[in-house]
Design an enzyme around this catalytic site. Sequence first.
Site, PDB file in Angstrom:
ATOM      1  N   LYS A 134      84.902  87.628 -13.352  1.00 10.80           N
ATOM      2  CA  LYS A 134      84.343  88.630 -14.265  1.00 10.80           C
ATOM      3  C   LYS A 134      84.920  90.180 -13.657  1.00 10.80           C
ATOM      4  O   LYS A 134      86.200  90.535 -13.777  1.00 10.80           O
ATOM      5  CB  LYS A 134      83.099  88.744 -14.347  1.00 10.80           C
ATOM      6  CG  LYS A 134      82.363  87.561 -15.173  1.00 10.80           C
ATOM      7  CD  LYS A 134      81.057  87.666 -15.725  1.00 10.80           C
ATOM      8  CE  LYS A 134      80.500  86.768 -16.857  1.00 10.80           C
ATOM      9  NZ  LYS A 134      79.820  85.740 -16.532  1.00 10.80           N
ATOM     10  N   PHE A 156      73.830  79.179 -14.381  1.00  9.29           N
ATOM     11  CA  PHE A 156      74.953  79.258 -15.294  1.00  9.29           C
ATOM     12  C   PHE A 156      76.330  79.355 -14.264  1.00  9.29           C
ATOM     13  O   PHE A 156      76.168  80.094 -13.347  1.00  9.29           O
ATOM     14  CB  PHE A 156      75.146  80.240 -16.266  1.00  9.29           C
ATOM     15  CG  PHE A 156      76.399  80.262 -17.195  1.00  9.29           C
ATOM     16  CD1 PHE A 156      76.225  79.267 -18.204  1.00  9.29           C
ATOM     17  CD2 PHE A 156      77.172  80.733 -16.846  1.00  9.29           C
ATOM     18  CE1 PHE A 156      77.366  79.021 -19.056  1.00  9.29           C
ATOM     19  CE2 PHE A 156      78.474  80.811 -17.579  1.00  9.29           C
ATOM     20  CZ  PHE A 156      78.605  79.938 -18.798  1.00  9.29           C
ATOM     21  N   ASP A 189      77.512  81.802  -6.264  1.00 14.03           N
ATOM     22  CA  ASP A 189      78.214  82.326  -7.496  1.00 14.03           C
ATOM     23  C   ASP A 189      77.973  83.541  -7.802  1.00 14.03           C
ATOM     24  O   ASP A 189      76.722  83.905  -8.104  1.00 14.03           O
ATOM     25  CB  ASP A 189      77.978  81.196  -8.732  1.00 14.03           C
ATOM     26  CG  ASP A 189      78.575  81.557  -9.727  1.00 14.03           C
ATOM     27  OD1 ASP A 189      79.040  82.662  -9.980  1.00 14.03           O
ATOM     28  OD2 ASP A 189      78.306  80.743 -10.944  1.00 14.03           O
TER      29      ASP A 189
END
Length: 408
Positions: free
Chosen positions: A253, A139, A224
């Site tokens: 995040k 993702f 990532d």
Amino acid sequence: MNGEHVNRALFNDVMVPNYNPQPIVPVRGKGSRLWDQEGNEYIDVTGGIAVNVLGHCHPALTAALEKQAGNLWHLSNVFTNEPALNLASKLVDMTFADRVFFCNSGAEANEAAFKLARKYAFDTYGEDKNEIISFRQSFHGRTLFTVSVGGQLKYRQGFQPVPEGISHLEYNDLQALKDAISDKTCAVVMEPIQGEGGVIPAAPDFVKGVRQLCDEHNALLVFDEVQTGVGRTGKLYAYMDTEVTPDILTSAKALGGGFPIGAMLTTEKAAQSFGIGSHGSTYGGNPLGCAVASAVIDEVSRPEILEGVARKRAIFEEGLEQINARHGIFREVRGKGLLIGAELIDEWHGKAGEFLAAAREQGVLILVAGPNVLRMAPALNIPDEDIREAMQKLQAAVETKLANMDRA
Ligand SMILES: *Cc1c(COP(=O)(O)O)cnc(C)c1O
């Protein structure tokens, strides 16, 4: 709008229906506790999906935000600003990176990373070297480029045509990468632990092998770390535990601890392909976000926070093992540090969301990672007692859930 009508039901009337939020509406948070509109208290082990890395309303972050809010909110990239320069310096000092690009989210950080990988290959080797290799179940965000690189078909379905030159291989299968990588590959993109895909860690040998294959084929390695970064695994970034250094790393995040910010970190060499005018973002590097993120980095990199991660994980594991000893619902508990995935046994596959709802009813907020895995990504400073209490509540939730199933 009358306050009493601002509730979950209103969501269905005024919001685009792309989310299906829980029935409660939290209105206040402190540390790892949340309170809803009715005053009910919850222990929050979702951490806002690995974002609220220091809990809700941490005094150092609130102070940084308030101080910056009284000085300067926004300039645009026509000017640079002190908070952005301070934050970039910290990230450069503390990681492999020589240079930083700021944006506002994980998807944007990845968008920048993928564009840079293509541009660097284009500048250095010519237009044929443009292929990106990614992994199934990965993702990387919800923009068109990032859903295309992401390994979950459902996120691209209906949005075609999507960008080309992207392939998806089995994660942790080095032979598959050996067979697929070529001199046309400009980048291999991976999460050190697949988060949304089910909390699946990369095998250490796989990570080393990927790095080696990238080197052999002059491809950039993109990590990532939007979910794994900023202390989540017990290091500032997960790559620091792998014996491997990426060429590009994306962070978001937890970087803002709840304030939107994203960053792409890279080497001097690759950075040169983002020359003046090649990429940009209006809000990227804005003083408010950067001031908060600087405070996040200062707090998270304190030894007591990073060293606490493994110990707090052990308390979670103990609680999950106890639940499992009684009820046998988990097939495996995995992940690293405070990114915890508990996969349900086959019999319960597809039902992770029901356990999440049962947990909420007992006063503990957890996440899922797909239909089969319960996920926890709490604040790194969650008190030990809160973890024990959260695990007791989860146990009660499992008990209730199983009792109801027996009756059904
Ligand atoms: C959440 C996430 C993203 C997307 O971040 P946004 O801020 O939602 O755009 C990208 N990559 C990974 C690994 C993530 O967990």
